[in-house]
Scaffold this active site. Structure first.
Site, mmCIF file in Angstrom:
data_model
loop_
_atom_site.group_PDB
_atom_site.id
_atom_site.type_symbol
_atom_site.label_atom_id
_atom_site.label_comp_id
_atom_site.label_asym_id
_atom_site.label_seq_id
_atom_site.Cartn_x
_atom_site.Cartn_y
_atom_site.Cartn_z
ATOM 1 N N ARG A 27 12.258 23.589 4.456
ATOM 2 C CA ARG A 27 12.474 22.779 5.443
ATOM 3 C C ARG A 27 11.253 22.630 6.168
ATOM 4 N NH1 ARG A 27 18.866 23.281 7.421
ATOM 5 N NH2 ARG A 27 19.544 21.676 6.080
ATOM 6 N N LYS A 82 37.073 19.700 0.062
ATOM 7 C CA LYS A 82 38.090 19.049 0.684
ATOM 8 C C LYS A 82 37.957 17.695 0.419
ATOM 9 C CE LYS A 82 38.934 22.879 4.122
ATOM 10 N NZ LYS A 82 38.631 23.132 5.551
ATOM 11 N N GLY A 118 25.038 19.117 1.369
ATOM 12 C CA GLY A 118 24.327 20.415 1.414
ATOM 13 C C GLY A 118 24.404 21.413 -0.025
ATOM 14 N N GLY A 124 25.286 16.807 6.467
ATOM 15 C CA GLY A 124 26.103 16.349 6.743
ATOM 16 C C GLY A 124 25.630 14.663 7.239
HETATM 17 P P1 ADP Z 1 28.842 19.105 -0.224
HETATM 18 O O1 ADP Z 1 28.248 20.239 0.657
HETATM 19 O O2 ADP Z 1 27.710 18.937 -1.280
HETATM 20 O O3 ADP Z 1 29.172 18.043 0.483
HETATM 21 P P2 ADP Z 1 31.461 20.576 -0.365
HETATM 22 O O4 ADP Z 1 30.728 21.460 0.890
HETATM 23 O O5 ADP Z 1 32.240 19.574 -0.098
HETATM 24 O O6 ADP Z 1 30.054 20.007 -0.867
HETATM 25 O O7 ADP Z 1 31.926 21.591 -1.614
HETATM 26 C C1 ADP Z 1 31.338 22.471 -2.140
HETATM 27 C C2 ADP Z 1 31.892 23.495 -2.578
HETATM 28 O O8 ADP Z 1 33.062 23.024 -3.158
HETATM 29 C C3 ADP Z 1 31.269 24.501 -3.390
HETATM 30 O O9 ADP Z 1 31.208 25.927 -2.804
HETATM 31 C C4 ADP Z 1 32.074 24.632 -4.702
HETATM 32 O O10 ADP Z 1 32.088 26.081 -5.073
HETATM 33 C C5 ADP Z 1 33.328 24.185 -4.070
HETATM 34 N N1 ADP Z 1 34.073 23.649 -5.232
HETATM 35 C C6 ADP Z 1 33.836 22.602 -6.371
HETATM 36 N N2 ADP Z 1 34.835 22.534 -7.277
HETATM 37 C C7 ADP Z 1 35.730 23.464 -6.973
HETATM 38 C C8 ADP Z 1 36.906 23.795 -7.365
HETATM 39 N N3 ADP Z 1 37.564 23.250 -8.677
HETATM 40 N N4 ADP Z 1 37.540 25.063 -6.928
HETATM 41 C C9 ADP Z 1 37.199 25.403 -5.804
HETATM 42 N N5 ADP Z 1 36.138 25.281 -5.143
HETATM 43 C C10 ADP Z 1 35.475 24.197 -5.583
HETATM 44 MG MG MG Z 2 29.070 21.993 2.007
#
Ligand code: ADP
Ligand code: MG
Length: 404
Positions: A35, A210, A361, A384
């Site tokens: 960063r 989620k 992220g 975010g």
């Molecule tokens: P981003 O930060 O890219 O928006 P999220 O924070 O929504 O993504 O999700 C990332 C997390 O989701 C990771 O830590 C990953 O391990 C978890 N994840 C992805 N697939 C699964 C799964 N099938 N079961 C449990 N966790 C999962």
């Molecule tokens: Mg995340």
């Protein structure tokens, strides 16, 4: 566009630059200076023009509502180490102000010479920062002749340092602009917010943990995209909503109705997994299998399976525009990287045939970890913020206040 090119006659001018120096620290040391490196082009441009730079950034969280924690958190989230690292990268001294406002800071600002850089202590030391307190914004705004916003990762927050200052300076007729980093984010994300017919098919790939975090994003993407591929843990909420077995996989009981609603209105745009890599435990699994259609027994879904990888890859390879958010599986564990890596690989194969954006992220961390940073047209630096950009049809408060 009010970018850096619109700022002229900067010699001797005091310019506040809101940067994103919210770097990961471990035991007081910087674990990853990406960063800081990412801010250099904007800073070097301003230094070359002879501006006097006042840098503001937050670092971590300070829980002002829980006074017992504040002192510890301040110690933990001290920006001074960043001043040292920035000095090394710029190859010039970076003055650090331990005071976030008041006479101490004013004296250091007064002492700045053309091309010099001052970094101010963590903006969140101030209780008024996150409240966009008018007095605080005024105390900072009066230090400067101009303002540059280059903290994309904080642009979705209307805080004193991201919103209050530029709002005040603008009212006073003083110049405000976005920096190089924010300009690239805005231009790239605009292409996935508004898609021309010639840039279709537009394929979104959604994953991560989620459904509830991503509802607005999914709604927006369904309205804009030709296909929305669903992977990651959010899959199991959608499966469950369709009455299918998910074993011991995580799901969100309060999102089942939403999931059913989305499926009903998506009219074939939503593409789900057909098979899953499953394990008997999240940590230290002893059994790993591939299940098709449903997840049987006491097993939990950890990644998309090989048939799904083939199906998703085929759709991705037809795309002219891609937006990807959320890993396809638990990519942090070596047994469950394949789905996420397959998306990276498909984007690499697409190459210049499509405009490809990764936002989020953990998704961006996966792209970096697997070595595909240069294969995407754009990997957003703001987790975010990039999602909110999609949710709000291209608008973020910290950018609108400047460009609007
Ligand atoms: P981003 O930060 O890219 O928006 P999220 O924070 O929504 O993504 O999700 C990332 C997390 O989701 C990771 O830590 C990953 O391990 C978890 N994840 C992805 N697939 C699964 C799964 N099938 N079961 C449990 N966790 C999962
Ligand atoms: Mg995340």
């Amino acid at each position: 566009m009010k970018n850096l090119a619109t700022l002229t006659n900067l010699k001797g001018k005091k310019v506040i630059v809101r940067v994103d120096f919210n770097v990961p620290l471990k035991e007081g040391k910087i674990r990853d200076d990406n960063r800081i490196v990412a801010a250099l082009p904007t800073l070097q441009f301003l230094i070359k023009q002879g501006a006097r730079l006042i840098l503001l950034s937050h670092l971590g969280k300070i829980s002002h509502k829980e006074p017992a924690k504040v002192e510890d958190e301040k110690k933990k989230n001290n920006l001074q180490v960043v001043a040292v690292r920035l000095g090394e990268l710029l190859k010039q001294v970076v003055v650090f102000s331990p005071d976030t406002k008041g006479p101490g800071l004013q004296t250091l600002v007064n002492g700045l010479k053309d091309g010099q850089v001052l970094l101010v202590q963590n903006t969140r030391y101030e209780v008024g920062e996150e409240k966009n307190d008018a007095t605080l914004a005024q105390a900072w705004a009066q230090l400067a002749d101009a303002f540059v916003m280059d903290a994309f990762g904080s642009a979705h927050r209307a805080h004193a340092s991201t919103f209050g200052i530029p709002e005040l300076l603008k009212k006073q007729g003083k110049p405000v602009a976005i920096g190089f980093l924010v300009e690239k984010e805005v231009k790239s994300l605009a292409k996935v917010v508004q898609v021309n017919p010639s840039d279709r098919p537009y394929v979104a790939i959604m994953g991560g943990f989620k459904v509830s975090d991503k509802i607005k994003v999914i709604d927006q993407l369904l309205a804009k995209c030709d296909y929305v591929l669903i992977g990651g843990a959010m899959t199991y909420t959608f499966l469950k909503a369709q009455g299918k077995a998910i074993g011991t996989s995580p799901f969100e009981a309060d999102q089942l109705d939403y999931a059913r609603g989305v499926i009903a209105k998506a009219k074939g745009k939503l593409i789900f997994a057909d098979d899953y890599v499953v394990s008997d435990a999240f940590d230290n699994p002893t059994k790993i299998e591939t299940h098709e259609g449903e997840i049987r027994g006491a097993m939990m879904g950890m990644d998309i399976g090989p048939k799904t990888i083939a199906k998703f890859t085929k759709i991705i390879l037809q795309a002219k525009t891609i937006f990807w958010n959320g890993p396809m599986g638990v990519f942090e564990k070596p047994q469950f990287t394949k789905g996420t890596e397959a998306v990276c690989q498909a984007v690499r194969t697409l190459g210049k045939k499509a405009f490809t954006v990764c936002g989020g992220g953990d998704s961006a961390a996966a792209v970096a970890q697997f070595g595909y940073m240069n294969d995407f047209s754009h990997v957003s630096t703001g987790g975010g913020a990039s999602l909110e950009m999609i949710e709000n049809a291209g608008h973020l408060p910290g950018i609108d206040v400047i460009l609007g």
